[in-house]
Design a protein around this motif. Sequence first.
Motif, PDB file in Angstrom:
ATOM      1  N   PRO A   3       0.960  -1.060  -0.102  1.00  0.00           N
ATOM      2  CA  PRO A   3      -0.065  -0.126   0.098  1.00  0.00           C
ATOM      3  C   PRO A   3       1.013   1.197   0.069  1.00  0.00           C
ATOM      4  O   PRO A   3       1.918   1.323   0.540  1.00  0.00           O
ATOM      5  N   ALA A  25      -7.182  -0.100  -5.993  1.00  0.00           N
ATOM      6  CA  ALA A  25      -7.689  -0.413  -4.624  1.00  0.00           C
ATOM      7  C   ALA A  25      -7.710   1.053  -4.007  1.00  0.00           C
ATOM      8  O   ALA A  25      -6.512   1.574  -3.689  1.00  0.00           O
ATOM      9  N   TYR A  32     -12.540  -1.090   1.496  1.00  0.00           N
ATOM     10  CA  TYR A  32     -12.033  -0.597   0.384  1.00  0.00           C
ATOM     11  C   TYR A  32     -12.505  -1.101  -0.783  1.00  0.00           C
ATOM     12  O   TYR A  32     -13.039  -2.320  -0.808  1.00  0.00           O
ATOM     13  N   LEU A  34     -12.177  -2.277  -5.096  1.00  0.00           N
ATOM     14  CA  LEU A  34     -11.307  -2.394  -6.122  1.00  0.00           C
ATOM     15  C   LEU A  34     -11.616  -1.646  -7.371  1.00  0.00           C
ATOM     16  O   LEU A  34     -12.704  -2.425  -7.917  1.00  0.00           O
ATOM     17  N   ALA A 139     -12.622  -4.968  -2.340  1.00  0.00           N
ATOM     18  CA  ALA A 139     -11.054  -5.157  -2.881  1.00  0.00           C
ATOM     19  C   ALA A 139     -10.749  -6.673  -2.334  1.00  0.00           C
ATOM     20  O   ALA A 139      -9.741  -6.682  -1.309  1.00  0.00           O
ATOM     21  N   ALA A 150      -6.023  -1.124   4.229  1.00  0.00           N
ATOM     22  CA  ALA A 150      -5.033  -1.290   3.137  1.00  0.00           C
ATOM     23  C   ALA A 150      -4.337  -2.512   3.131  1.00  0.00           C
ATOM     24  O   ALA A 150      -4.148  -3.280   2.223  1.00  0.00           O
ATOM     25  N   VAL A 153      -6.245  -5.641   1.897  1.00  0.00           N
ATOM     26  CA  VAL A 153      -6.188  -5.618   0.386  1.00  0.00           C
ATOM     27  C   VAL A 153      -4.934  -6.258  -0.025  1.00  0.00           C
ATOM     28  O   VAL A 153      -4.952  -7.294  -0.911  1.00  0.00           O
ATOM     29  N   GLU A 154      -3.880  -6.006   0.574  1.00  0.00           N
ATOM     30  CA  GLU A 154      -2.469  -6.547  -0.044  1.00  0.00           C
ATOM     31  C   GLU A 154      -2.687  -7.764   0.422  1.00  0.00           C
ATOM     32  O   GLU A 154      -2.203  -8.896  -0.620  1.00  0.00           O
ATOM     33  N   ILE A 164      -2.530   0.431  -4.374  1.00  0.00           N
ATOM     34  CA  ILE A 164      -3.286   0.334  -3.376  1.00  0.00           C
ATOM     35  C   ILE A 164      -2.998   1.563  -2.529  1.00  0.00           C
ATOM     36  O   ILE A 164      -1.955   1.917  -1.926  1.00  0.00           O
ATOM     37  N   ASP A 166      -3.619   3.690   0.652  1.00  0.00           N
ATOM     38  CA  ASP A 166      -3.949   3.694   1.888  1.00  0.00           C
ATOM     39  C   ASP A 166      -4.477   4.980   2.539  1.00  0.00           C
ATOM     40  O   ASP A 166      -3.672   5.980   2.842  1.00  0.00           O
TER      41      ASP A 166
END
Length: 326
Positions: A3, A25, A32, A34, A139, A150, A153-154, A164, A166
């Motif tokens: 992120p 994202a 979050y 996508l 996401a 964030a 998401v990762e 991404i 953050d």
Amino acid sequence: MRPIRASSVAIERAAELLKQGGLVAFPTETVYGLGADASNAEAVKRIFSAKGRPADHPLIVHLAYSHQLNDWAIDIPDAAFKLAQEFWPGPLAIILKKQAYVPSVVTGGQSTIGLRVPNHPVALYLLRLFGGGIAAPSANRFCRISPTCADHVEEELGDEVDMILDGGNCQVGVESTIIDLSGKRPILIRPGHISLEELETALQTEVSFPDMNKPGLRAPGLLAVHYAPLTTAIRCNSARLDEMLYELTSEGKSVGVLLYQSMFAEIENLHVIQAPLKAEPYAQMFYAALRQLDHLNLDIIVVEQPPENEDWRAINDRLKKATIPR
């Protein structure tokens, strides 16, 4: 993909990536998202590929301004403008009849489209710089726990995404309310932070619920199993919780527990997260708590059933899809 802090430079770069057909994202007030350029069918297809999402599941298109409704929808009823004025920017998606030129991949082949203006400074800045609509489901991998920071998401998507952004933890924590205004009467498709009562007060009319047996009914979050951890998760009412936890731990099972009002000390094989007693802070931490327990490689997760009243409708909707009853 690590992120990147959502500075103005990073957001400007994200807008350029979207224009080039990239996936970004980004934070909203709910979860979050996508994002891809909603007018670019090939870019939108990358969302489905990254998430493992079936192609017939429609996406919500995010806008910077309510006046952009006319760019994406036709036959817009007065009710849509009333709700936009009352709740946008905010956690409300409105389903309307789509413009003919909207790519069918965005709508899952349907004649309607979901639209919303999110209430998050990063999302709004990104949308204003981008200029168009951003198609953006949550996401995460399809049917899994939605991301509220964030790092989630990762963890979920890795290098499937080009950037991404953050923007910190999401303030609402569950997905937007969805109302369908494409027919003769308003229908609450998915509960969320904006309640049924608030919708009915704004519209001055009754809002109905969907017929879940209607053939072809498709909208975000309608599957029976959704928002689920990889670990088997069950929900249990407070009266049976003692008995269930004793039974599971005496069998040697490692158990994660998301408590609502009961109190337990952490003992061997029992990993406890104590949830808030009010609906709003509970919603903010719900997905993160499920994810935290899911990371512990437990045999089972038990969620104590919170209240089942209107204030908790959105949470119970997500909970029932993420768990099985016991």
